[in-house]
Design an enzyme around this catalytic site. Sequence first.
Site, PDB file in Angstrom:
ATOM      1  N   HIS A  35       0.840  -1.203   0.000  1.00  0.00           N
ATOM      2  CA  HIS A  35       0.000   0.000   0.000  1.00  0.00           C
ATOM      3  C   HIS A  35       0.874   1.250   0.000  1.00  0.00           C
ATOM      4  CE1 HIS A  35      -3.590   2.416   1.348  1.00  0.00           C
ATOM      5  NE2 HIS A  35      -2.608   3.200   1.794  1.00  0.00           N
ATOM      6  N   GLU A  36       1.810   1.320   0.921  1.00  0.00           N
ATOM      7  CA  GLU A  36       2.653   2.512   1.016  1.00  0.00           C
ATOM      8  C   GLU A  36       3.561   2.654  -0.208  1.00  0.00           C
ATOM      9  OE1 GLU A  36       1.811   4.607   3.083  1.00  0.00           O
ATOM     10  OE2 GLU A  36       0.605   3.354   4.406  1.00  0.00           O
ATOM     11  N   HIS A  79       1.805   4.693  -2.828  1.00  0.00           N
ATOM     12  CA  HIS A  79       1.942   6.130  -2.599  1.00  0.00           C
ATOM     13  C   HIS A  79       3.299   6.625  -3.076  1.00  0.00           C
ATOM     14  CE1 HIS A  79      -1.720   7.055  -0.531  1.00  0.00           C
ATOM     15  NE2 HIS A  79      -1.494   6.266   0.494  1.00  0.00           N
ATOM     16  N   HIS A  92       3.716   7.044  -6.732  1.00  0.00           N
ATOM     17  CA  HIS A  92       2.966   8.172  -7.278  1.00  0.00           C
ATOM     18  C   HIS A  92       3.862   9.406  -7.411  1.00  0.00           C
ATOM     19  CE1 HIS A  92      -1.461   9.809  -7.354  1.00  0.00           C
ATOM     20  NE2 HIS A  92      -0.871   9.872  -8.516  1.00  0.00           N
TER      21      HIS A  92
END
Length: 693
Positions: free
Chosen positions: A470-471, A474, A477
Amino acid sequence: MPLTSNPLMVPADAPVDYAAVQPAHIVPAISSFIATARAAVERAADPALEPAWDNLVEPVEDAGEQLWRAWSIAGHLNAVVNTAELREAYNECLPLVTEFSTWLGLHTGLYAQYQRLRDGAGFRKLSATRQRIVELALRDFRLSGVQLQGADRERYAQISEQEAQASQKFSENVLDATDQWSLHIEDEARLAGVPEDVRQAAHKAARDDGLAGWKLSLKMPCYLPVMQHARDRTLRETMYRAYATLASEQSGDPALDNSPLIEQLLQLRVQQAELLGYADYAELKLQTRMAESSVQVLDFLRELAARARPYAERDLVELREFAAQNLGLQTLEMWDVPYASERLREERYAYSEETLKPYFTEPRVLQGLCGMIETLFGVRVLPCPMPLWHPDAHALRIETPQGELLGHLLMDLYARTGKQSGAWVDSERSRRRAGSRLRTPIAYLTCNFSAPQDGKPALLTHDDVITLFHESGHALHTLLSEVDDPAAAAFASVEWDAIELPSQFMENFCWEWSVLRSLSAHVQTGEPLPRALYDKLLAARNFQSGMQTVRQIEFSLFDMLIHGRGAALDIRGVLEVLDQVRKEVAVLMPPSWQRFPHNFSHLFAGGYGAGYYSYKWAEVLSADAYALFEEHAGRDADGTRNTLDPETGRRFRKEILAVGGSRPAAESFRAFRGRDPSMEALLRHNGMGSTGL
């Protein structure tokens, strides 16, 4: 101390020597950068200057980027290696930074220059990205109160400073309450069922304090396994009570009670919205979101709740029946739920998280994650020596297949005293191109996993693996951005309710055999995860997904309802709203003394106020995006589905990751998916498809 020797004073395109940064460096650097940025703003705001991108936007960006980079570093260090000296330096700077930020947003001269730029003939010659930056800047000026006059203007500035201080104090209270609480155990029988690695860490913690026995804490690597596995019900209740009343009037230390801070923050937010002409704080915050209104958000959440609650009710009935028949728990209390759930999972699927942990060593998981990123997005990920803030931290270099640098990822994965709990990604600096020079991005990735014990690598649960993926979404991105202007970077201008799209998208790969096989190697034998164990894991993917979904909806509705009113609530009213929300959507009702809001840092210290719904909103986007990978999946030699399709991965990189906030998120989603998002993929992934129960 001369500024020339201050490691925070390096140029924006130079690396920072984290190992050399001391608390004494922070105040001088921030003060100097604020003075420089103020002067640059005043020059750009001179009405005698004919505004253009090169003499208005660029100079302000130049002066501000060093300030915001140094402040990001200070905030990061304050979160991961918190000391009294560092906290003092950070808190001394906080009002200075807040005052500068407020002054900037209220600067009528600069606002007028941006208006002149937007209205001038040169505006149409700017790229679409730069036109969007100017338009968003004008919007943000208005949302920052630039049109306020007199006493309203002064009050707005006061609100901004008070809110920043209150949020920081909220965060500090949670950290201090967590660090100060411990439970000393001398009777090993009380730890029956607790995993051996957790016991070893607790024994080391006690030994480090000069104590015999074991020292338990409320840090997740200790708290969660105890709640899931400790057979001692009294121990579970003690731990639950401590965690459920953190930083509240129930916890025993009035100095750490977040009740007055919650009241203050809600009052300040109501006043801020009123000054700016909005009905409530939720309406104000939605000006920068994909969602168009509070009504739309509430309708979305309640529709999802209506679809999920029958599954949640079924989950709870099954859990209660199992607990009564197999565990002798005729009344299922909140401190029994994790324990009973783990036993039910073990019986139903013949595995537990502890069965999986030996296969997920941190080095192997990182290696597999990097390999997956390389395959999917056409890059290389390599270790990169760099002086950082703690021996646990390390750096990775992201580059093209030809060796061209794209960015750096700075990782800090283990829980420890003085480190904020949770997992997050932040940006040290964003990508920026100036002429022929390209400054590459640097991102922080922080988690709180169990540290290595006795010379063995750290072991991760499957949930830990999901968190890491999940991290990493980020981080990608910002690291894979192709936006050359920082004001259009992902973290600067992507709508808040779309920012979770890449992170939640990455979670899906943690359930794919082709990926998990590459992430796993048994800590003792080196053998990969057996297919039979994977099949059990996959079968259990939607175990209690109904209960998990309504729990997230509960948090989201609570957030929107306390922020979607024109009068601020006191703490009693806050708890009443939470109780009403639970009666509407929840299936588990915690005890009346539970104080969940007092530890809800997302809302009161993390920027998610009136925005927690973003997790579910973006999950619709991410599930639908992943469905395209499922549609283009290939087959491995053994016939297993393989969703690591490089062509679709390049498309995701091009249309989602690379564009950052250079266009509205809805346009980016449509460019990738070819249509508007649908909720059906999310429901299907959670075992709540149209076929029903």
